[in-house]
Motif scaffolding. Structure first.
Motif, PDB file in Angstrom:
ATOM      1  N   ASN A 132       0.819  -1.214   0.000  1.00  0.00           N
ATOM      2  CA  ASN A 132       0.000   0.000   0.000  1.00  0.00           C
ATOM      3  C   ASN A 132       0.856   1.268   0.000  1.00  0.00           C
ATOM      4  N   VAL A 133       1.825   1.306  -0.912  1.00  0.00           N
ATOM      5  CA  VAL A 133       2.649   2.495  -1.079  1.00  0.00           C
ATOM      6  C   VAL A 133       2.390   3.080  -2.460  1.00  0.00           C
ATOM      7  N   SER A 134       2.563   4.371  -2.580  1.00  0.00           N
ATOM      8  CA  SER A 134       2.355   5.022  -3.871  1.00  0.00           C
ATOM      9  C   SER A 134       3.591   4.848  -4.744  1.00  0.00           C
ATOM     10  N   SER A 135       3.436   5.164  -6.027  1.00  0.00           N
ATOM     11  CA  SER A 135       4.566   5.076  -6.953  1.00  0.00           C
ATOM     12  C   SER A 135       5.670   6.041  -6.532  1.00  0.00           C
ATOM     13  N   THR A 136       5.278   7.209  -6.036  1.00  0.00           N
ATOM     14  CA  THR A 136       6.261   8.199  -5.592  1.00  0.00           C
ATOM     15  C   THR A 136       7.065   7.684  -4.405  1.00  0.00           C
ATOM     16  N   THR A 185       7.018   5.910 -15.127  1.00  0.00           N
ATOM     17  CA  THR A 185       7.192   4.464 -15.238  1.00  0.00           C
ATOM     18  C   THR A 185       6.567   3.754 -14.040  1.00  0.00           C
ATOM     19  N   PHE A 186       6.920   4.191 -12.842  1.00  0.00           N
ATOM     20  CA  PHE A 186       6.370   3.591 -11.630  1.00  0.00           C
ATOM     21  C   PHE A 186       4.866   3.836 -11.545  1.00  0.00           C
ATOM     22  N   LEU A 187       4.438   5.022 -11.987  1.00  0.00           N
ATOM     23  CA  LEU A 187       3.018   5.364 -11.921  1.00  0.00           C
ATOM     24  C   LEU A 187       2.198   4.477 -12.848  1.00  0.00           C
ATOM     25  N   VAL A 188       2.670   4.280 -14.080  1.00  0.00           N
ATOM     26  CA  VAL A 188       1.943   3.464 -15.057  1.00  0.00           C
ATOM     27  C   VAL A 188       1.870   2.009 -14.611  1.00  0.00           C
ATOM     28  N   ILE A 189       3.002   1.445 -14.180  1.00  0.00           N
ATOM     29  CA  ILE A 189       3.005   0.043 -13.752  1.00  0.00           C
ATOM     30  C   ILE A 189       2.122  -0.148 -12.526  1.00  0.00           C
ATOM     31  N   GLY A 190       2.142   0.829 -11.615  1.00  0.00           N
ATOM     32  CA  GLY A 190       1.315   0.725 -10.415  1.00  0.00           C
ATOM     33  C   GLY A 190      -0.168   0.824 -10.714  1.00  0.00           C
TER      34      GLY A 190
END
Length: 349
Positions: A179-183, A240-245
């Motif tokens: 439960n962590v954000s991409s950021t 990248t992290f945002l899209v995959i998440g």
């Protein structure tokens, strides 16, 4: 219903940010490596990650986001894995022909599907698999030229595929399970990725280019392009992290191949790169495959959501299959399909 619409807008926004930043960094890195003669892709990637961490650290100090306690062992191993995968991809390009390297990148999608099916019990319908097959055929036609095999190159390509797939799957699963954000995940893992590449980047680059990054003469214009590349990379890494998440590793790879097609198109229209009928046919087939993937994902997502209600659990589950919509490995930070000195990682910069 409003919450569902907000989720979809967020996904489209993440995809658009990924497309825009990736195309921008391709143009910047192409100028840096091709025109200005700076071929040190792996070392440049380590600088990208360190600037990304410093930017996020500043944002955190200004309370733009909150840090969250995450098991450090998980974050360290995750960061090291992603750093190693970047180095392996660049080494794979150095030991293989460009055509075989493109085959390596294409193999990431089916291998990701296989891993998610075996270990995460995720189901991919025949229609989804068909659309992915059409996509891969199109990208292969558009970008693959020569195919030359050798033992060391094949081993490195296999390791690059495994580490890249596992890294992208973990990017998705860690965000959801912890439960962590991409950021938050990028902020905590970026230093370890950068550290790996700080150590091995100059060695990899020296092996591939026969030049020393520390002996390079940094003119003001080269330094300016490096700074610009690092600043754009902040957006690339974040998206990248945002899209995959928000979607899934497979959707991110589909997005990456769409970027590949756009890179070829931009190279022809803006940079006057050679463009053949084969490129046009391949890109057309690839775009058709992406359209099928988006259409089938949309239909399957609608079937999973009960009419008139959308529970929190189903939202989390269905975000993995949201459509590719109107967006465009990082396809390529550099146009790997053309010149080896322009190569960089598909998923991170």
């Amino acid at each position: 219903m409003g919450e569902k619409w907000g989720i979809q807008v967020g996904v489209v926004g993440a995809l658009f940010l990924s497309v825009a930043s990736s195309v921008s960094i391709v143009i910047c890195n192409k100028a840096l490596m091709s025109n200005l003669g700076f071929p040190f892709a792996t070392t440049l990637t380590s600088w990208h990650l360190m600037v990304t961490f410093c930017t996020l650290h500043l944002a955190q100090r200004l309370n733009f986001f909150e840090t969250k306690s995450v098991d450090m062992k998980t974050v360290v191993l995750f960061g090291i894995l992603n750093g190693v995968s970047i180095g392996l991809l660049n080494l794979s390009l150095g030991f293989n022909s460009i055509g075989f390297y493109q085959m390596t990148k294409l193999a990431i999608i089916p291998f990701t599907v296989l891993l998610e099916t075996l270990f995460l019990n995720k189901h991919f319908s025949r229609k989804i698999k068909l659309s992915l097959f059409v996509l891969l055929v199109g990208v292969g036609i558009a970008s693959i030229t020569d195919l030359q095999l050798n033992l060391v190159g094949t081993i490195l390509s296999g390791l690059a595929i495994i580490t890249t797939c596992v890294g992208q799957i973990l990017t998705n699963t860690i965000q959801k399970r912890l439960n962590v954000s991409s950021t938050q995940l990028l902020y905590q893992s970026a230093p370890y990725q950068a550290a790996v590449l700080f150590v091995f980047g100059p060695l990899v680059d020296k092996f591939l280019t026969k030049q020393n990054v520390f002996a390079f003469k940094y003119s003001p214009i080269v330094t300016g392009f490096i700074i610009m590349s690092c600043l754009i990379a902040v957006s690339v890494n974040f998206s990248t992290f945002l899209v995959i998440g928000k979607t899934s590793p497979v959707t991110y790879q589909v997005l990456g191949h769409l970027k590949t097609c756009l890179v070829l198109g931009f190279g022809y229209t803006l940079l006057h790169d050679p463009f053949t009928e084969r490129n046009i046919i391949g890109i057309t087939i690839a775009v058709f495959g992406m359209g099928l993937y988006s259409y089938f994902c949309t239909n399957e997502t609608k079937k999973k959501i009960p009419t008139g209600e959308l529970s929190t659990n189903s939202q989390i589950k269905d975000k993995e299959n949201l459509p590719l919509s109107s967006a465009k490995n990082v396809g390529l930070q550099d146009n790997e399909g053309r010149e080896k000195v322009k190569a960089s990682k598909d998923s991170l910069v």
